[in-house]
Design a protein around this motif. Structure first.
Motif, PDB file in Angstrom:
ATOM      1  N   CYS A 190      74.382 121.584  29.615  1.00 25.41           N
ATOM      2  CA  CYS A 190      75.679 120.920  29.800  1.00 25.41           C
ATOM      3  C   CYS A 190      75.759 120.432  31.234  1.00 25.41           C
ATOM      4  O   CYS A 190      75.182 121.042  32.139  1.00 25.41           O
ATOM      5  CB  CYS A 190      76.817 121.904  29.498  1.00 25.41           C
ATOM      6  SG  CYS A 190      78.447 121.127  29.532  1.00 25.41           S
ATOM      7  N   MET A 234      78.449 120.572  32.817  1.00 23.75           N
ATOM      8  CA  MET A 234      79.537 121.352  33.427  1.00 23.75           C
ATOM      9  C   MET A 234      79.227 122.845  33.347  1.00 23.75           C
ATOM     10  O   MET A 234      78.249 123.262  32.728  1.00 23.75           O
ATOM     11  CB  MET A 234      80.856 121.042  32.711  1.00 23.75           C
ATOM     12  CG  MET A 234      81.207 119.579  32.708  1.00 23.75           C
ATOM     13  SD  MET A 234      82.874 119.288  32.185  1.00 23.75           S
ATOM     14  CE  MET A 234      83.761 119.810  33.632  1.00 23.75           C
ATOM     15  N   ARG A 235      80.102 123.633  33.950  1.00 29.22           N
ATOM     16  CA  ARG A 235      79.945 125.088  33.897  1.00 29.22           C
ATOM     17  C   ARG A 235      81.355 125.696  33.936  1.00 29.22           C
ATOM     18  O   ARG A 235      81.797 126.234  34.952  1.00 29.22           O
ATOM     19  CB  ARG A 235      79.117 125.572  35.086  1.00 29.22           C
ATOM     20  CG  ARG A 235      78.668 127.029  34.993  1.00 29.22           C
ATOM     21  CD  ARG A 235      78.070 127.489  36.301  1.00 29.22           C
ATOM     22  NE  ARG A 235      76.834 126.808  36.620  1.00 29.22           N
ATOM     23  CZ  ARG A 235      75.637 127.131  36.112  1.00 29.22           C
ATOM     24  NH1 ARG A 235      75.548 128.114  35.260  1.00 29.22           N
ATOM     25  NH2 ARG A 235      74.557 126.470  36.454  1.00 29.22           N
ATOM     26  N   CYS A 236      82.083 125.613  32.820  1.00 33.60           N
ATOM     27  CA  CYS A 236      83.494 126.018  32.783  1.00 33.60           C
ATOM     28  C   CYS A 236      83.639 127.540  32.755  1.00 33.60           C
ATOM     29  O   CYS A 236      82.830 128.233  32.134  1.00 33.60           O
ATOM     30  CB  CYS A 236      84.171 125.441  31.543  1.00 33.60           C
ATOM     31  SG  CYS A 236      83.959 123.669  31.393  1.00 33.60           S
ATOM     32  N   HIS A 275      85.815 129.314  31.146  1.00 33.48           N
ATOM     33  CA  HIS A 275      86.185 129.877  29.840  1.00 33.48           C
ATOM     34  C   HIS A 275      85.064 129.708  28.814  1.00 33.48           C
ATOM     35  O   HIS A 275      85.222 130.091  27.663  1.00 33.48           O
ATOM     36  CB  HIS A 275      87.446 129.191  29.312  1.00 33.48           C
ATOM     37  CG  HIS A 275      87.237 127.727  29.021  1.00 33.48           C
ATOM     38  ND1 HIS A 275      87.253 126.781  30.018  1.00 33.48           N
ATOM     39  CD2 HIS A 275      86.974 127.070  27.876  1.00 33.48           C
ATOM     40  CE1 HIS A 275      87.028 125.599  29.472  1.00 33.48           C
ATOM     41  NE2 HIS A 275      86.847 125.748  28.177  1.00 33.48           N
ATOM     42  N   CYS A 276      83.910 129.133  29.215  1.00 37.96           N
ATOM     43  CA  CYS A 276      82.872 128.759  28.253  1.00 37.96           C
ATOM     44  C   CYS A 276      82.397 129.984  27.467  1.00 37.96           C
ATOM     45  O   CYS A 276      81.973 130.977  28.047  1.00 37.96           O
ATOM     46  CB  CYS A 276      81.693 128.135  28.994  1.00 37.96           C
ATOM     47  SG  CYS A 276      80.420 127.521  27.885  1.00 37.96           S
ATOM     48  N   VAL A 306      79.829 129.935  25.429  1.00 33.02           N
ATOM     49  CA  VAL A 306      78.390 129.871  25.146  1.00 33.02           C
ATOM     50  C   VAL A 306      77.546 129.988  26.417  1.00 33.02           C
ATOM     51  O   VAL A 306      76.321 129.968  26.352  1.00 33.02           O
ATOM     52  CB  VAL A 306      78.010 128.581  24.369  1.00 33.02           C
ATOM     53  CG1 VAL A 306      78.742 128.517  23.058  1.00 33.02           C
ATOM     54  CG2 VAL A 306      78.263 127.340  25.193  1.00 33.02           C
ATOM     55  N   ALA A 328      77.176 127.866  28.886  1.00 31.55           N
ATOM     56  CA  ALA A 328      76.424 126.617  29.084  1.00 31.55           C
ATOM     57  C   ALA A 328      76.424 126.190  30.551  1.00 31.55           C
ATOM     58  O   ALA A 328      77.270 126.592  31.344  1.00 31.55           O
ATOM     59  CB  ALA A 328      77.035 125.506  28.230  1.00 31.55           C
ATOM     60  N   GLY A 388      76.772 123.673  24.631  1.00 37.40           N
ATOM     61  CA  GLY A 388      76.477 122.638  25.585  1.00 37.40           C
ATOM     62  C   GLY A 388      77.136 121.281  25.333  1.00 37.40           C
ATOM     63  O   GLY A 388      78.112 121.150  24.634  1.00 37.40           O
ATOM     64  N   ASN A 399      82.606 116.888  25.913  1.00 35.30           N
ATOM     65  CA  ASN A 399      83.360 117.434  27.057  1.00 35.30           C
ATOM     66  C   ASN A 399      83.993 116.334  27.912  1.00 35.30           C
ATOM     67  O   ASN A 399      84.596 116.617  28.941  1.00 35.30           O
ATOM     68  CB  ASN A 399      82.465 118.347  27.895  1.00 35.30           C
ATOM     69  CG  ASN A 399      81.368 117.590  28.631  1.00 35.30           C
ATOM     70  OD1 ASN A 399      81.443 116.381  28.829  1.00 35.30           O
ATOM     71  ND2 ASN A 399      80.340 118.308  29.060  1.00 35.30           N
ATOM     72  N   ARG A 420      87.707 124.098  34.600  1.00 33.03           N
ATOM     73  CA  ARG A 420      86.508 123.269  34.465  1.00 33.03           C
ATOM     74  C   ARG A 420      85.944 122.777  35.788  1.00 33.03           C
ATOM     75  O   ARG A 420      84.918 122.115  35.801  1.00 33.03           O
ATOM     76  CB  ARG A 420      86.814 122.061  33.563  1.00 33.03           C
ATOM     77  CG  ARG A 420      87.291 122.459  32.185  1.00 33.03           C
ATOM     78  CD  ARG A 420      87.590 121.247  31.358  1.00 33.03           C
ATOM     79  NE  ARG A 420      86.439 120.789  30.633  1.00 33.03           N
ATOM     80  CZ  ARG A 420      86.300 119.552  30.161  1.00 33.03           C
ATOM     81  NH1 ARG A 420      87.226 118.653  30.367  1.00 33.03           N
ATOM     82  NH2 ARG A 420      85.223 119.214  29.495  1.00 33.03           N
ATOM     83  N   ARG A 478      80.898 133.960  29.095  1.00 26.27           N
ATOM     84  CA  ARG A 478      81.412 133.818  30.459  1.00 26.27           C
ATOM     85  C   ARG A 478      82.869 134.255  30.580  1.00 26.27           C
ATOM     86  O   ARG A 478      83.273 134.812  31.601  1.00 26.27           O
ATOM     87  CB  ARG A 478      81.262 132.352  30.905  1.00 26.27           C
ATOM     88  CG  ARG A 478      81.392 132.168  32.405  1.00 26.27           C
ATOM     89  CD  ARG A 478      81.046 130.752  32.814  1.00 26.27           C
ATOM     90  NE  ARG A 478      79.640 130.475  32.649  1.00 26.27           N
ATOM     91  CZ  ARG A 478      79.128 129.283  32.313  1.00 26.27           C
ATOM     92  NH1 ARG A 478      79.949 128.269  32.106  1.00 26.27           N
ATOM     93  NH2 ARG A 478      77.847 129.113  32.183  1.00 26.27           N
TER      94      ARG A 478
HETATM   95  S1  SF4 Z   1      83.086 124.820  27.851  1.00 22.67           S
HETATM   96 FE1  SF4 Z   1      82.015 122.984  27.070  1.00 22.67          FE
HETATM   97  S2  SF4 Z   1      81.954 121.579  28.818  1.00 22.67           S
HETATM   98 FE2  SF4 Z   1      82.390 123.627  29.632  1.00 22.67          FE
HETATM   99  S3  SF4 Z   1      80.386 124.497  30.198  1.00 22.67           S
HETATM  100 FE3  SF4 Z   1      80.870 125.186  28.109  1.00 22.67          FE
HETATM  101  S4  SF4 Z   1      79.882 123.656  26.767  1.00 22.67           S
HETATM  102 FE4  SF4 Z   1      80.018 122.733  28.821  1.00 22.67          FE
END
Ligand code: SF4
Ligand code: SF4
Length: 320
Positions: free
Chosen positions: A34, A36-38, A40-41, A43, A45, A79, A106, A145, A220
Motif C-alpha cells: 500500500c 499508505m500506512r494508516c 487503524h489498518c 491488515v 499494510a 493493501g 484508498n 491516515r 495495527r
Molecule cells: S487502511 Fe487501507 S489505505 Fe490504510 S494502510 Fe491499510 S490498506 Fe492501506
C-alpha cells in the motif's frame, strides 16, 4: 471446533453461524502493499509489503474459480489492490464473465503518477469504487491516515467525480467507507450522511452511499490499543454492544476471502488472524465445499455484531 465466547453469546441469543448455500462475494486480497500506512489498518499494510503480493499462479487460480464458484461480485482488496501488477487482468476477467467488480480504493493512490488514468479505466468497466475516508473533517481523517492524506483523498474523489463517480450513475457507483477515530463506536444515520454530503460538497465532492466499518481489535489497531492500555476496555465496549439482530447480515455467511497464497477464509479478519477454512484452497474449492459449513469465530467477531453491525458492506442491520 473450540467454543468461543462469541459462540456462547450467539447460542444464548438462539443464533448460530454457518455459511449460506450460495456465494455472494469472492473477495480477493491481492497483498499488503500500500502507498499508505494508516493507524487503524487491520491488515498491517504499507509501502514495504511488496513481498506479500499474490503470485501469478494464484491469480490464475482465482480467475478459474470465478467460473466454478460463480460469485455475484468480485471484491478486490489489499493493501492498495491497484498496486498489484495483475489488478487490471482480474477486473477484466470478472467483467468478461459479467460479474460486477468492487475496487476497495484508498483514494490517495489515484494521485500517484502511475495510476492517474485509473479513474477513467475503472469507469469504462463499470467498476464500483468503495473508498475509505475515515471522516469528512481534515483533522480526524489525517489523524488516522497521516498528515495531508485528507486533501489527497478529496483530490482523488474529485478525479472520480470528473469521470462520473458519485453522481447517481448506477454504472459508476461510489461508496465512501468511514470508520471511528479510535476506540469507540460510530453509529451512522441519515442525519450523519447528510452532514457528510454537505461538508464534502463544499469541496466539490459527491458520493452515492456512506457506510461505516467498526475498528477491529486486530493487527495495527490492536497494537495501538495495547500501547494505550485500552485493549480490554475496547473489547468490553464491543461485547456490551452485542446485537443479535446484526448476526443475520454478517458478511462471513456469503463471502469467501482469498489470501495472496490461495488459502481460504470466512472473512478478511479471519485471514489476518490466520483462521483458515481447512481442506481446500482457491485452486480446488467447489460451491458444495462451502455451503452450510461452520464459520470460524473468536472474540474479534464482537466487532461485527456491535450496535448496527459492521461488514465490508457497512451496517448489517437497517440504519434508522
Ligand atoms: S487502511 Fe487501507 S489505505 Fe490504510 S494502510 Fe491499510 S490498506 Fe492501506
Ligand atoms: S470477524 Fe465478522 S465477518 Fe469474520 S467470522 Fe467473525 S463475525 Fe464473521
Amino acid at each position: 471446533m473450540v467454543t468461543s465466547t462469541f459462540n456462547v453469546r450467539l447460542a444464548a441469543a438462539g443464533q448460530h453461524l454457518e455459511r449460506a448455500q450460495t456465494l455472494r462475494v469472492l473477495q480477493l486480497n491481492l497483498g499488503r502493499l500500500c502507498n499508505m500506512r494508516c493507524s487503524h489498518c487491520h491488515v498491517g499494510a504499507g509501502p514495504d509489503q511488496g513481498a506479500t503480493q499474490m503470485p501469478d499462479a494464484v491469480v490464475r487460480q482465482c480467475i478459474a474459480a470465478m467460473d466454478r464458484l460463480q460469485p455475484r461480485c468480485v471484491d478486490l482488496t489489499g493493501g492498495a489492490p491497484e498496486m498489484h501488477r495483475r489488478f487490471q487482468e482480474l477486473v477484466l476477467a470478472a467483467r468478461a464473465r459479467n460479474i460486477p467488480v468492487i475496487d476497495r480504493c484508498n483514494l490517495t493512490i489515484l494521485l500517484v503518477p502511475a495510476y492517474q488514468d485509473l479513474p477513467q479505466w475503472l469507469a469504462d468497466r463499470q467498476v464500483e469504487v468503495v473508498a475509505s475516508l475515515p471522516h469528512w473533517s481534515r483533522e480526524s481523517s489525517d489523524r488516522q491516515r497521516g498528515d495531508g492524506s485528507w486533501e489527497q483523498s478529496l483530490e482523488g474523489l474529485r478525479r472520480l467525480r470528473a469521470v462520473g463517480y458519485g453522481t447517481g450513475d448506477p454504472q459508476r457507483q461510489l461508496t465512501l467507507m468511514t470508520n471511528p477515530d479510535g476506540d469507540r463506536l460510530q453509529p451512522l444515520c441519515d442525519k450523519v450522511t447528510d452532514q457528510w454530503r454537505q461538508e464534502l460538497a463544499r469541496h466539490g465532492v459527491t458520493f452515492d452511499q456512506l457506510i461505516g466499518l467498526t475498528n477491529m481489535p486486530i493487527a495495527r489497531f490492536r497494537d495501538w490499543l495495547v500501547e494505550k492500555g485500552r485493549l480490554e476496555d475496547y473489547q468490553q465496549v464491543l461485547e456490551n454492544a452485542f446485537n443479535p439482530c446484526a448476526v443475520r447480515g454478517l458478511m462471513c455467511r456469503d463471502t469467501l476471502s482469498v489470501a495472496p497464497n490461495g488459502q481460504l477464509y470466512d472473512c478478511d479478519f479471519n485471514q489476518m488472524l490466520d483462521m483458515p477454512l481447512s481442506g481446500h484452497t482457491i485452486a480446488d474449492v467447489m460451491p458444495e465445499n462451502l455451503a452450510g459449513r461452520s464459520i470460524h469465530t473468536g472474540g474479534h467477531c464482537f466487532g461485527c455484531t456491535a450496535g448496527q453491525g459492521s461488514s465490508c458492506g457497512g451496517a448489517t442491520v437497517a440504519v434508522p
